[in-house]
Structure formats: structure tokens, C-alpha cells
Write an enzyme that holds these catalytic residues in place. Structure first.
Site, PDB file in Angstrom:
ATOM      1  N   GLU A 133     -10.283  -2.878   4.363  1.00 13.53           N
ATOM      2  CA  GLU A 133      -9.066  -2.290   4.684  1.00 13.53           C
ATOM      3  C   GLU A 133      -8.953  -0.957   4.001  1.00 13.53           C
ATOM      4  O   GLU A 133      -9.713  -0.412   3.011  1.00 13.53           O
ATOM      5  CB  GLU A 133      -7.972  -3.279   4.118  1.00 13.53           C
ATOM      6  CG  GLU A 133      -7.955  -4.486   4.320  1.00 13.53           C
ATOM      7  CD  GLU A 133      -6.731  -5.416   4.100  1.00 13.53           C
ATOM      8  OE1 GLU A 133      -6.061  -6.175   4.804  1.00 13.53           O
ATOM      9  OE2 GLU A 133      -6.626  -5.501   2.961  1.00 13.53           O
ATOM     10  N   ASP A 143       0.718  -1.173   0.135  1.00 15.43           N
ATOM     11  CA  ASP A 143      -0.128  -0.056  -0.072  1.00 15.43           C
ATOM     12  C   ASP A 143       0.829   1.421   0.163  1.00 15.43           C
ATOM     13  O   ASP A 143       1.835   1.268   0.690  1.00 15.43           O
ATOM     14  CB  ASP A 143      -0.914   0.166   1.330  1.00 15.43           C
ATOM     15  CG  ASP A 143      -1.422  -1.184   1.549  1.00 15.43           C
ATOM     16  OD1 ASP A 143      -1.443  -2.099   0.843  1.00 15.43           O
ATOM     17  OD2 ASP A 143      -2.249  -1.513   2.765  1.00 15.43           O
TER      18      ASP A 143
HETATM   19  C1  FRU Z   1      -3.798  -3.700   2.862  1.00 15.75           C
HETATM   20  C2  FRU Z   1      -3.016  -4.185   4.077  1.00 15.75           C
HETATM   21  C3  FRU Z   1      -3.461  -3.145   5.232  1.00 15.75           C
HETATM   22  C4  FRU Z   1      -2.487  -3.352   6.066  1.00 15.75           C
HETATM   23  C5  FRU Z   1      -1.255  -3.571   5.294  1.00 15.75           C
HETATM   24  C6  FRU Z   1      -0.067  -4.480   5.709  1.00 15.75           C
HETATM   25  O1  FRU Z   1      -3.172  -4.185   1.539  1.00 15.75           O
HETATM   26  O2  FRU Z   1      -3.584  -5.647   4.247  1.00 15.75           O
HETATM   27  O3  FRU Z   1      -4.863  -3.327   5.513  1.00 15.75           O
HETATM   28  O4  FRU Z   1      -2.112  -2.374   6.740  1.00 15.75           O
HETATM   29  O5  FRU Z   1      -1.581  -4.109   3.958  1.00 15.75           O
HETATM   30  O6  FRU Z   1       1.017  -4.516   4.898  1.00 15.75           O
END
Ligand code: FRU
Length: 467
Positions: A181, A22
Site C-alpha cells: 500500500e 493515512d
Molecule cells: C492504508 C490504506 C490504503 C487505502 C486507505 C483506505 O492504510 O489501506 O491502501 O487507500 O488505507 O482508508
């Protein structure tokens, strides 16, 4: 470029090495757009999550979050003259996810964690991805987070970014096919309308068990500083992008009011194969930055996305024709020798009886990616069934489509092609499809095509892109 690095995009962001997911902490400050990202500094698969290059050895992983400029120094971490940047992120351990803050007084070059972390702990293992903004009307910071496994967005407010009060929850609603998320919440104006606007709440749906990998959904409604109220029925699902590779999109904080745009960018990947895509020594890229707005359609307000205008600065070699038949335009395109692995294409078609129009990009030696419009089904599509290497995932070879009606028998496509991606914007950004592709480096061919009828390429502009 090492031979293993053939897919490194020419103009999309990638890390020098290793795994990313992300985008995090997107904030504009003193003339710079900051981009942090979920990063594993130790390997090319997910793990040891940190932000950018900030390495943590304390057993708590740093999950996704956001950043703001604390202009009024409400946190006290800066001074009246030097407003601090504040990063708000999730601390992840085996037993709990909690919200933390860190601050920077040197425009994001160095960061210190707040000694009193966490700032929010509720004893949950699925509580993450804080996105914070200043809510002018109530004079408070607002944080959107998720209770991921309950498909809820949870809102908090704070006067100082340190003390947080729970306000309300939104959800479940729309798609609940996976964990929720990476929420984002912001006001958007409606194109062509004065003094009107809505709040957009975006939340991703964890695609790990979703058949089609549609992942960024959004809701349109009102936010009064306490709660988000959806304008639409709770079971209406709106997708921001209809490809497989658009996840965890986040909007930039603090873009100057004089600019006025809401800009966002997503992780161009999908959890179903994120750890196995055939790139090296890096793994994971970001989409082009896009600006978003709301537009009114007979079916209601919808989000539209456009590549940012700054990308026109990457344009170099150009091929252009207007008003010729698709067949003649393509003959001239082939004669021109225009080809490449990093291209921007604007193609406006008049259908005139055609059942399908479009482009074959990154074509060569039995492979091509088809981006086009199916006039019978009224669908925009990207077909990557024969795009190139797909050996790493059975889910990869596929065709992805989005409903789009032609207007006055016309359809317009705006396409960004890079070494390992296509981003297709149809109908002025009404329908968007973002897909990774892994063609061989020599597949740089480009063709315009049509099936049936006597379609016209009212406009075809192609530029090679260079950062
Ligand atoms: C989304 C996610 C988020 C988390 C991060 C962990 O892609 O699963 O929810 O904070 O990636 O790397």
C-alpha cells in the site's frame, strides 16, 4: 479538555473528532504545508472514507492519494497566473478501485472533482494509493500506484495529469508478508557526497497478518522515468521504522528547491488495533514531520530520518547537563523536578562497560516506557510492556528493537514524547522506533538509567514542548 480526551497529543496532529488513517495530499504551496488525511466523518472506526472534511455521498469512498502543484497548468484546470493544485486519489467501490483527480484554484480551500473521472480504470479491486510527481528529465508526470494483492508497484506517466500511460511494474520484492500500500518515489542525495544520489521507493506492507507490525519498507535504486531498478538483491528488506506505529508515510510534494529537504510524515497507528485504541473523541494521529536522507554505511546506503528543525520552535523549559556519570546526571535530573507528558530529549552516552543505557519516560505508579540501547545485543529499543493501558489489544504490550552499532563506544538517542506516543531516533537517525503508548495522565516522570559499567552522559538536554 474532557476527561475522555486525556491522550490528545500536545504537538502531534489529530483530527477534532472521529477516525483518521493515512496522511494524504501532502503538498507545499504558497507558504503552506497541506495535510489531508483519510477520515471517517461519521464515526470513530474506519469507514465512509473521505479526505479531511470533504464528505462524499455518492457511494464511492475516497481512498489515499497525493497532491501536486501543476505549475505549468498542464491540466488546464488553472490559468497561467494561478497554477492549480491537483489531488490524485483512489475511488473505492465494492467492485473496483480506480484513480481520480480533483483540482483547486484557491490554495486547497475548495476542490472540484474532474468531470471525466476516473482517469485510470483497469478493472481491479486492489489498485490504489496514487503518488504523483513531476519528472524533470522526461518532462512528464509520474504516478506510482499499487496492485496491492500482487505486491507490485505500478508506474504510469502523463503529460497533463488526465491521460495516463502504463510504464512498468516493480515487485514482488523485499517483504511480501501483506498487501502493498501507499507507494512513494523520490530522489535523495547522499549525505556528504556531491552530485550523487539515488531514488528511494517506499511501499508499506499491510500489517494485518504480520507478526511484528513492521510496515514501511523501502528500496534504493535508479529511476529513469520508465522503470525503477533496485540496487540491492530482491530479497533484502529495509524498514523505514522499527516500531509498530508508523504507516502510510508520505512525502511532501513541491517543497521549494531552495529548501531542498525531503519531508515526510506517517500515520502513527497500526491496522491491528487502529479501530480500538482508547482515545476519544478522535482516533488516530500523525508522527512529527521528519526529513530524510541517505547515508553510506559499511553494509550499504541506508535511509536516515531526523525530526524537522522547525520543532525546535516548540521548545520551552530546559534541563541540561554534560559530562557527568549517568548516576549523577539522573540525581540532578530528579532534583530539578523536570518532568512532563510532552518532551524532547537528546541523550548522548559513552558506554564504558554498560550493558544497557536509556530513559524511562512517562513513568508513574507502576508504569513506564523504556527507551534505550542494549549494548550487548547492539540494539536500540522501545519497551512499552508496562507503558499503561493495553486492554484494547493483546498485540500491544511489547518491546520493539532495531539493530544499531555504537561508534567509538558512544550512542546517541533523540526522543520525542507526547501524551500517547514516543518517537526514538538513534545514531543520528539510522534507526527509528515509533510507538503509541497510553499512560495515565499523571505519569509524567522521567529518569536516566544504566545497567553495569561506568557510563557517562556526555550530553543530556531535555525540553518541555509546547506547540
Ligand atoms: C492504508 C490504506 C490504503 C487505502 C486507505 C483506505 O492504510 O489501506 O491502501 O487507500 O488505507 O482508508
Amino acid at each position: 479538555m474532557s476527561t475522555r480526551d486525556i491522550y490528545r497529543p500536545r504537538y502531534h496532529f489529530t483530527p477534532p473528532a472521529n477516525f483518521i488513517n493515512d496522511p494524504n495530499g501532502l503538498v507545499f504551496y504558497r507558504g503552506e504545508y497541506h495535510l489531508f488525511y483519510q477520515h471517517n466523518p461519521f464515526s470513530d472506526s474506519w469507514g465512509h472514507m473521505c479526505w479531511g472534511h470533504a464528505v462524499s455521498q455518492d457511494g464511492v469512498m475516497i481512498f489515499s492519494g497525493s497532491a501536486v502543484v501543476d505549475w505549468r497548468n498542464t491540466s488546464g484546470f488553472g490559468t497561467a497566473d494561478i497554477p492549480p493544485l491537483i489531488a490524485i486519489y483512489t475511488g473505492h467501490s465494492a467492485t473496483e478501485q480506480t484513480q481520480h483527480i480533483a483540482y483547486s484554484r484557491d490554495a486547497g480551500r475548495t476542490w472540484r472533482k474532474y468531470a471525466g473521472n476516473p482517469v485510470i480504470a483497469i478493472g481491479s479491486r486492489n489498485f490504489r494509493d496514487p503518488k504523483v510527481f513531476w519528472h524533470e528529465a522526461t518532462g512528464r508526470w509520474i504516478m506510482a500506484t499499487v496492485l496491492a494483492d500482487q505486491q507490485r508497484v505500478r508506474f504510469y506517466r502523463s503529460p497533463d495529469l488526465i491521460h495516463w500511460e502504463h510504464l512498468s511494474d516493480f515487485g514482488p520484492a523485499g517483504s511480501t508478508a501483506g498487501e502493498w500500500e501507499c507507494p512513494d518515489l523520490f530522489p535523495l542525495s547522499i549525505e556528504g557526497e556531491q552530485n550523487s544520489g539515488r531514488w528511494v521507493l517506499k511501499v508499506d506492507v499491510g500489517p494485518r497478518n504480520l507478526p511484528h507490525g513492521l510496515c514501511g519498507q523501502y528500496f534504493i535504486g535508479q529511476f529513469d522515468g520508465i522503470q525503477f531498478v533496485n540496487d540491492n538483491p530482491p530479497d533484502l528488506t529495509l524498514w523505514a521504522d522499527h516500531g509498530m506505529d508508523f504507516y502510510a508515510v508520505q512525502s511532501w510534494s513541491d517543497v521549494p528547491a531552495a529548501d531542498g529537504r525531503r519531508l515526510w510524515l506517517a500515520w502513527m497507528n497500526n491496522w491491528r488495533y487502529a479501530n480500538t485504541i482508547p482515545t476519544s473523541p478522535w482516533r488516530g494521529a500523525m508522527t512529527v514531520p521528519r526529513s530524510v536522507a541517505l547515508r553510506r554505511y559499511p553494509e550499504g546506503l541506508r535511509l536516515v530520518q531526523r525530526p524537522v528543525v522547525e520543532l525546535t520552535g516548540c521548545r520551552c523549559n530546559h534541563f541540561g547537563r554534560a559530562g557527568l556519570s549517568v548516576a549523577d546526571t539522573n540525581r540532578q535530573l530528579q532534583a530539578s523536578g523536570m518532568a512532563g507528558d510532552a518532551l524532547e530529549i537528546i541523550a548522548d552516552f559513552r558506554l564504558t562497560g554498560a550493558t544497557e543505557v536509556g530513559l524511562r519516560v512517562r513513568s508513574g505508579d507502576g508504569e513506564a516506557t523504556v527507551v534505550g540501547y542494549d549494548a550487548v545485543a547492539q540494539r536500540l529499543f522501545v519497551d512499552r510492556t508496562h507503558a499503561g493501558d493495553a486492554s484494547f489489544s493483546p498485540d500491544f504490550p511489547d518491546r520493539h528493537a532495531a539493530a544499531l552499532t555504537s561508534v567509538a563506544d558512544r550512542i546517541s538517542l533523540h526522543v520525542f514524547v507526547d501524551r500517547c506516543s514516543v518517537e526514538l531516533f538513534g545514531g543520528g537517525g539510522r534507526a527509528v522506533i515509533t510507538d503509541l503508548i497510553f499512560p495515565s495522565p499523571g505519569s509524567t516522570g522521567l529518569e536516566l538509567y544504566a545497567l553495569g559499567g561506568e557510563p557517562v552522559a556526555e550530553r543530556l538536554d531535555i525540553w518541555a514542548l509546547q506547540p
